[in-house]
Design an enzyme around this catalytic site. Structure first.
Site, PDB file in Angstrom:
ATOM      1  N   ARG A  94       0.833  -1.217   0.000  1.00 28.00           N
ATOM      2  CA  ARG A  94       0.000   0.000   0.000  1.00 28.00           C
ATOM      3  C   ARG A  94       0.870   1.271   0.000  1.00 28.00           C
ATOM      4  O   ARG A  94       0.516   2.266   0.617  1.00 28.00           O
ATOM      5  CB  ARG A  94      -0.935   0.022   1.216  1.00 28.00           C
ATOM      6  CG  ARG A  94      -1.965  -1.089   1.257  1.00 28.00           C
ATOM      7  CD  ARG A  94      -2.912  -1.027   0.075  1.00 28.00           C
ATOM      8  NE  ARG A  94      -4.069  -1.870   0.250  1.00 28.00           N
ATOM      9  CZ  ARG A  94      -4.119  -3.177  -0.056  1.00 28.00           C
ATOM     10  NH1 ARG A  94      -3.064  -3.778  -0.556  1.00 28.00           N
ATOM     11  NH2 ARG A  94      -5.234  -3.855   0.119  1.00 28.00           N
ATOM     12  N   SER A 153     -10.691  -0.913   3.220  1.00 24.63           N
ATOM     13  CA  SER A 153      -9.942  -1.043   4.476  1.00 24.63           C
ATOM     14  C   SER A 153      -9.583   0.341   4.994  1.00 24.63           C
ATOM     15  O   SER A 153      -9.019   1.145   4.260  1.00 24.63           O
ATOM     16  CB  SER A 153      -8.637  -1.800   4.241  1.00 24.63           C
ATOM     17  OG  SER A 153      -8.896  -3.051   3.685  1.00 24.63           O
ATOM     18  N   GLU A 208      -5.019   3.605   6.325  1.00 24.65           N
ATOM     19  CA  GLU A 208      -4.693   3.368   4.934  1.00 24.65           C
ATOM     20  C   GLU A 208      -5.345   4.462   4.092  1.00 24.65           C
ATOM     21  O   GLU A 208      -4.884   4.830   3.019  1.00 24.65           O
ATOM     22  CB  GLU A 208      -5.263   1.995   4.564  1.00 24.65           C
ATOM     23  CG  GLU A 208      -4.674   1.370   3.353  1.00 24.65           C
ATOM     24  CD  GLU A 208      -5.724   1.057   2.328  1.00 24.65           C
ATOM     25  OE1 GLU A 208      -5.893   1.878   1.408  1.00 24.65           O
ATOM     26  OE2 GLU A 208      -6.380   0.022   2.433  1.00 24.65           O
TER      27      GLU A 208
HETATM   28  N1  EPU Z   1     -10.563 -11.189   9.978  1.00 28.28           N
HETATM   29  C1  EPU Z   1     -11.161 -11.071  11.204  1.00 28.28           C
HETATM   30  N2  EPU Z   1     -12.318 -10.343  11.297  1.00 28.28           N
HETATM   31  C2  EPU Z   1     -12.906  -9.769  10.214  1.00 28.28           C
HETATM   32  C3  EPU Z   1     -12.308  -9.918   8.936  1.00 28.28           C
HETATM   33  C4  EPU Z   1     -11.132 -10.626   8.851  1.00 28.28           C
HETATM   34  O1  EPU Z   1     -10.681 -11.570  12.208  1.00 28.28           O
HETATM   35  O2  EPU Z   1     -13.931  -9.093  10.394  1.00 28.28           O
HETATM   36  C5  EPU Z   1      -9.275 -11.903   9.895  1.00 28.28           C
HETATM   37  C6  EPU Z   1      -9.387 -13.335   9.452  1.00 28.28           C
HETATM   38  O3  EPU Z   1      -8.432 -14.077  10.178  1.00 28.28           O
HETATM   39  C7  EPU Z   1      -8.982 -13.293   8.008  1.00 28.28           C
HETATM   40  C8  EPU Z   1      -7.962 -12.172   8.006  1.00 28.28           C
HETATM   41  O4  EPU Z   1      -8.443 -11.252   8.967  1.00 28.28           O
HETATM   42  O5  EPU Z   1      -8.406 -14.479   7.601  1.00 28.28           O
HETATM   43  C9  EPU Z   1      -7.795 -11.480   6.672  1.00 28.28           C
HETATM   44  O6  EPU Z   1      -9.052 -11.002   6.222  1.00 28.28           O
HETATM   45  P1  EPU Z   1      -9.321 -10.675   4.676  1.00 28.28           P
HETATM   46  O7  EPU Z   1      -8.915 -11.809   3.827  1.00 28.28           O
HETATM   47  O8  EPU Z   1     -10.732 -10.198   4.585  1.00 28.28           O
HETATM   48  O9  EPU Z   1      -8.321  -9.536   4.316  1.00 28.28           O
HETATM   49  P2  EPU Z   1      -7.778  -8.235   5.065  1.00 28.28           P
HETATM   50  O10 EPU Z   1      -6.365  -8.474   5.436  1.00 28.28           O
HETATM   51  O11 EPU Z   1      -8.706  -7.794   6.135  1.00 28.28           O
HETATM   52  C10 EPU Z   1      -6.822  -7.266   2.825  1.00 28.28           C
HETATM   53  C11 EPU Z   1      -6.845  -5.952   2.093  1.00 28.28           C
HETATM   54  C12 EPU Z   1      -8.169  -5.785   1.355  1.00 28.28           C
HETATM   55  C13 EPU Z   1      -8.331  -6.946   0.380  1.00 28.28           C
HETATM   56  C14 EPU Z   1      -8.294  -8.260   1.174  1.00 28.28           C
HETATM   57  C15 EPU Z   1      -8.366  -9.478   0.279  1.00 28.28           C
HETATM   58  C16 EPU Z   1      -5.442  -4.432   3.395  1.00 28.28           C
HETATM   59  C17 EPU Z   1      -5.388  -3.247   4.292  1.00 28.28           C
HETATM   60  N3  EPU Z   1      -6.654  -4.847   3.029  1.00 28.28           N
HETATM   61  O12 EPU Z   1      -7.820  -7.183   3.840  1.00 28.28           O
HETATM   62  O13 EPU Z   1      -8.105  -4.596   0.622  1.00 28.28           O
HETATM   63  O14 EPU Z   1      -9.544  -6.853  -0.331  1.00 28.28           O
HETATM   64  O15 EPU Z   1      -7.043  -8.330   1.914  1.00 28.28           O
HETATM   65  O16 EPU Z   1      -7.162  -9.637  -0.388  1.00 28.28           O
HETATM   66  O17 EPU Z   1      -4.396  -4.961   3.024  1.00 28.28           O
HETATM   67  C18 EPU Z   1      -8.608  -2.273   0.686  1.00 28.28           C
HETATM   68  O18 EPU Z   1      -7.400  -2.064   0.600  1.00 28.28           O
HETATM   69  O19 EPU Z   1      -9.433  -1.324   0.735  1.00 28.28           O
HETATM   70  C19 EPU Z   1      -9.094  -3.635   0.747  1.00 28.28           C
HETATM   71  C20 EPU Z   1     -10.386  -3.930   0.919  1.00 28.28           C
END
Ligand code: EPU
Length: 342
Positions: free
Chosen positions: A164, A239, A335
């Site tokens: 990012r 995010s 972010e």
């Molecule tokens: N999780 C929780 N609670 C929640 C959601 C997720 O505990 O409410 C935990 C779970 O363990 C899950 C992990 O967080 O396995 C990761 O969750 P997720 O795959 O939804 O991804 P994220 O790390 O929360 C990132 C990006 C997103 C992108 C997703 C999918 C960042 C800041 N965000 O989110 O990007 O869509 O991965 O690849 O890196 C954005 O940048 O606006 C965005 C939405």
């Protein structure tokens, strides 16, 4: 170029915040930059270059000049047996571009489907999702240097992409207007990446054994639609925080206390932990304070239920930061770009 005064930016930011711009103009073509240079208002006031407004929180009216980039166009600039170099104008919608490329059977960005925002701002934070980042297919971009009016080409190394991150959030911040971006995509032998999250499971549910790029796009669209709020229905900027990277020692400490903490090792030797997990464990998931809230399906997304102000969303984000810092000793960095906070 027509310059308007006191324009509401409600329709131009995905949080749906009713901030006003003192001056507002739209850039419909690169040639109009000559016109823009002649306007004196932007020299006397702060300039905000607006793309899709999908990563922006206005905490107050913007007492400056907002230039919204609205240039359109997609063209193939070069082709080889295996690759196609596709250049698109900054004002193209990102999703429109992804769907156009997938329809042509050009591969490499299908995992980045449904990310809100414009193509021109996508390199600024090296957008990423489901195991793919923009930098993986990025070839170059053209940017207009605000001070001199000169057009520069930035190749991948010049952009200094990180998680990012890019040079446009560091030294080059507020110095350039990105005009167009060129991607190198595959025409055949596409690399199909289904290893992240629930993509494989979703494809199985769809009954697809050897997926193509269109199948991957459809599967990811399905996952995103079930977890992430549609900004047209519920204001949000994706995010709100980055996933924090901590050192190994801190990770060991945390994982002794919180055994279930998910984590990924980074190339640089740190450990990335999902901010969503920290926020959920701190009890914020689904929390609502007036019209500002934490999304019920994804704790990393802050939402505007209708009439929240930017200040209220910022205040909620501050409480979340404080509580995560207290509970885990981890700092969450936004972010989203915060406009108006001095
Ligand atoms: N999780 C929780 N609670 C929640 C959601 C997720 O505990 O409410 C935990 C779970 O363990 C899950 C992990 O967080 O396995 C990761 O969750 P997720 O795959 O939804 O991804 P994220 O790390 O929360 C990132 C990006 C997103 C992108 C997703 C999918 C960042 C800041 N965000 O989110 O990007 O869509 O991965 O690849 O890196 C954005 O940048 O606006 C965005 C939405």
């Amino acid at each position: 170029m027509q310059v308007h005064t006191n324009v509401s930016l409600k329709d131009f930011n995905t949080f749906g915040l009713d901030a006003k711009a003192l001056y507002y103009a739209e850039l419909q073509s690169t040639e109009q930059l000559h016109d823009f240079r002649k306007q004196k208002e932007w020299r006397d006031f702060p300039l905000l270059v607006l793309g899709g407004g999908s990563n922006l929180l206005f905490t107050e009216d913007f007492r400056g000049f907002v230039l919204r980039i609205a240039t359109k166009g997609i063209e193939v600039v070069k082709e080889t047996a295996d690759s196609v170099y596709v250049k698109a104008m900054a004002g193209e919608g990102w999703e429109n571009f992804v769907e156009y490329c997938v329809a042509q059977n050009w591969g490499g960005i299908e995992n980045l489907t449904l990310i809100p925002g414009n193509l021109g701002t996508s390199p600024m934070q090296n957008i990423g999702a489901y195991g793919v980042e923009l930098k993986d297919t990025f070839h170059s971009l053209e940017a207009w240097e605000i001070e001199t009016g000169a057009i520069h080409t930035f190749y991948k190394a010049d952009c200094r992409f990180g998680y990012r991150e890019s040079v446009f959030k560091m030294e080059a911040k507020n110095k350039y207007i990105i005009l167009s971006v060129c991607f190198r995509l595959t025409k055949n032998n596409h690399q199909i990446l289904t290893g992240y999250g629930a993509v494989k499971e979703q494809l199985q549910l769809m009954g697809i054994e050897s997926p193509g790029i269109k199948d991957v796009m459809t599967a990811i669209q399905h996952i995103r639609r079930t977890k992430l709020p549609d900004p047209k229905k519920l204001g949000n900027a994706g995010s709100f925080f980055k996933n924090p990277v901590i050192d190994e020692k801190k990770y060991q400490e945390l994982s002794r206390e919180f055994v279930a903490i998910p984590s990924w090792k980074t190339e640089a030797g740190g450990v990335k932990i999902p901010a969503a997990w920290l926020i959920e464990r701190a009890g914020w998931k689904g929390y609502r304070e007036g019209d500002a809230g934490v999304h019920q399906q994804q704790a990393l997304v802050l939402v505007n239920y209708g009439k929240a102000t930017g200040e209220e969303i910022l205040s909620l984000s501050g409480k979340i930061q404080a509580s995560v810092a207290e509970l885990f000793g981890v700092h969450l960095e936004p972010e989203v770009n915060i406009a108006g906070k001095s």
